[in-house]
Design an enzyme around this catalytic site. Structure first.
Site, PDB file in Angstrom:
ATOM      1  N   SER A  70       1.488  -1.260   0.241  1.00  0.00           N
ATOM      2  CA  SER A  70       0.300   0.090  -0.116  1.00  0.00           C
ATOM      3  C   SER A  70       1.092   1.496  -0.090  1.00  0.00           C
ATOM      4  O   SER A  70       2.243   1.455   0.275  1.00  0.00           O
ATOM      5  CB  SER A  70      -0.971   0.102   1.351  1.00  0.00           C
ATOM      6  OG  SER A  70      -0.160   0.087   2.605  1.00  0.00           O
ATOM      7  N   LYS A  71       0.439   2.139  -0.682  1.00  0.00           N
ATOM      8  CA  LYS A  71       1.257   3.108  -0.506  1.00  0.00           C
ATOM      9  C   LYS A  71       1.572   4.154   1.042  1.00  0.00           C
ATOM     10  O   LYS A  71       2.212   4.796   0.755  1.00  0.00           O
ATOM     11  CB  LYS A  71       0.276   4.543  -1.134  1.00  0.00           C
ATOM     12  CG  LYS A  71      -0.336   4.336  -2.241  1.00  0.00           C
ATOM     13  CD  LYS A  71      -1.065   6.094  -2.803  1.00  0.00           C
ATOM     14  CE  LYS A  71      -1.927   6.654  -2.243  1.00  0.00           C
ATOM     15  NZ  LYS A  71      -2.926   6.732  -3.244  1.00  0.00           N
ATOM     16  N   ARG A  72       0.666   3.466   1.827  1.00  0.00           N
ATOM     17  CA  ARG A  72       0.999   4.161   3.221  1.00  0.00           C
ATOM     18  C   ARG A  72       2.075   4.295   3.597  1.00  0.00           C
ATOM     19  O   ARG A  72       2.651   4.290   3.660  1.00  0.00           O
ATOM     20  CB  ARG A  72      -0.680   3.352   3.990  1.00  0.00           C
ATOM     21  CG  ARG A  72      -0.747   4.747   5.141  1.00  0.00           C
ATOM     22  CD  ARG A  72      -2.134   4.622   5.739  1.00  0.00           C
ATOM     23  NE  ARG A  72      -1.904   3.327   5.687  1.00  0.00           N
ATOM     24  CZ  ARG A  72      -2.004   2.484   6.730  1.00  0.00           C
ATOM     25  NH1 ARG A  72      -1.526   2.865   8.574  1.00  0.00           N
ATOM     26  NH2 ARG A  72      -2.450   1.806   7.478  1.00  0.00           N
ATOM     27  N   LYS A  73       2.691   2.648   3.261  1.00  0.00           N
ATOM     28  CA  LYS A  73       3.801   1.705   3.808  1.00  0.00           C
ATOM     29  C   LYS A  73       4.589   1.560   2.726  1.00  0.00           C
ATOM     30  O   LYS A  73       5.972   1.082   2.814  1.00  0.00           O
ATOM     31  CB  LYS A  73       2.928   0.411   4.770  1.00  0.00           C
ATOM     32  CG  LYS A  73       2.128   0.371   5.444  1.00  0.00           C
ATOM     33  CD  LYS A  73       2.484  -1.188   6.589  1.00  0.00           C
ATOM     34  CE  LYS A  73       1.149  -0.843   6.917  1.00  0.00           C
ATOM     35  NZ  LYS A  73       0.686  -2.428   7.912  1.00  0.00           N
ATOM     36  N   SER A  74       4.682   1.566   1.560  1.00  0.00           N
ATOM     37  CA  SER A  74       6.085   1.664   0.446  1.00  0.00           C
ATOM     38  C   SER A  74       5.507   2.658  -0.469  1.00  0.00           C
ATOM     39  O   SER A  74       4.365   3.110  -0.495  1.00  0.00           O
ATOM     40  CB  SER A  74       6.227   0.180  -0.215  1.00  0.00           C
ATOM     41  OG  SER A  74       5.721  -0.673   0.834  1.00  0.00           O
TER      42      SER A  74
END
Ligand code: GLU
Length: 354
Positions: free
Chosen positions: A261-265
């Site tokens: 996900s954008k949030r983590k990667s």
């Protein structure tokens, strides 16, 4: 050539609803490698039926990213947004009339019916099932309305969606990566809307019409689509066209093994490019996200990967996105560049900073 003697045709079908994503790039690469390995054609089709979320900027970003990585289409939509090939149009937004025509054929053969349920009625059904802890499933309330009654209601100005009848039974997927997968049609949510009341087509329908019209022989895509595949198989069968072969690629995971996900990667290819990652390193890294060489070799050019690639060495388990590994691979590739090449690649960064 595939064993049946038909020309292999594969495709990627990005939706321009966000920037060019690592996962789309990996799917594109695996399709290209498979096509190159087997003398096939690699097609890019733009799935822009979600008008509210699709933008020209995202489409341009995806096409430019594909071009930069060397993953431009043999056929379909190419970098400048132009189309190449004679089985188009290759943008779904230009294919509306074709979807209406095929939907009409399914309706006239009794394989699809008009559904007059309003959004409010469907919501009542949905929340009743939700309270009973049942997954969402259309009751089939309109499935038995007679043709005469249906025609009368349409003539009276009632609006209706078109639903495809999902027949009971077990749908078998012979997946080239996952092996035999069986899914009970009972779990598919009931009869499937293929055209909304305003006439706009839905994804499961457009993807099948397009794959059939474009003669796609192998559908290679992310595992997140595996649960959609039974619906597609039933639609292919209803259209009376040969089934493509399916290969579902393992999910790409964040380092904590949740779905990437954008949030983590960092997921946008353009951000890696702006940071100075070399395209050779990104291709090398993406190839190893779910595929292994079966040897210790890790630094490989696209030609070397192409010479070895096959779906038998694609793993089923999720592939962890490890940025440290990407940085290491990038370092290896930077060291392989000649001074002139390194200078040429540094130049735009220098000019921007100057
Ligand atoms: N448009 C779909 C997506 O972006 C791809 C569908 C497919 O490959 O069948 O996820």
């Amino acid at each position: 050539m595939s064993s049946e003697g038909t020309q292999m045709r594969v495709r990627i079908a990005p939706s321009p609803t966000g920037p060019f994503h690592i996962g789309t790039a990996r799917t594109a690469l695996f399709n290209l490698l498979y096509a190159r390995r087997n003398g096939g054609t690699y097609i890019v089709r733009v799935e822009d039926t979600d008008v509210a979320r699709s933008t020209a900027e995202h489409e341009a970003d995806i096409l430019e990213g594909l071009r930069w990585l060397g993953l431009e289409a043999d056929e379909g939509v190419v970098a400048a947004g132009e189309e190449r090939g004679d089985r188009g149009p290759y943008r779904q937004s230009a294919r509306t009339a074709r979807y209406a025509e095929v939907a009409q054929q399914l309706h006239s053969r009794g394989l699809a019916y008009h559904c007059f349920c309003t959004a409010a009625e469907l919501e009542v059904e949905r929340s009743a099932r939700d309270k009973a802890k049942l997954p969402p499933r259309y009751s089939g309330r309109c499935a038995t309305i007679s043709a005469e009654e249906s025609a009368r209601r349409l003539a009276a100005g009632e609006s209706a969606a078109l639903r495809f009848r999902i027949q009971p039974g077990v749908v078998v997927i012979d997946d080239l990566v996952r092996g035999r997968v069986e899914i009970d049609a009972e779990t598919l949510g009931g009869d499937l809307v293929i055209l909304r009341a305003d006439g706009s087509p839905l994804y499961h329908f457009t993807v099948v019409v397009d794959d059939a019209d474009m003669g796609i022989t192998h559908v290679i895509r992310g595992e997140d689509h595996l649960s959609n595949t039974p619906k597609h198989i039933l639609l292919f069968q209803a259209l009376g066209v040969p089934l493509p072969k399916f290969a579902h690629l393992p999910l790409i995971l964040n380092p904590d093994r949740t779905k990437m996900s954008k949030r983590k990667s960092q997921t946008a290819i353009a951000d890696y490019r702006a940071e100075g990652f070399l395209k050779e390193a990104i291709i090398n890294f993406l190839a190893l996200l779910g595929w292994s060489t079966g040897s210790e070799d890790e630094i490989l050019s696209v030609e070397e990967i192409q010479a070895r690639f096959d779906l038998d060495h694609v793993q089923k388990a999720g592939a962890v996105f490890d940025r440290t590994r990407l940085e290491w691979i990038n370092g290896q590739w930077i060291r392989k560049l000649s001074h002139d090449d390194l200078l040429a690649r540094l130049r735009p960064f220098y000019d921007r900073a100057a």
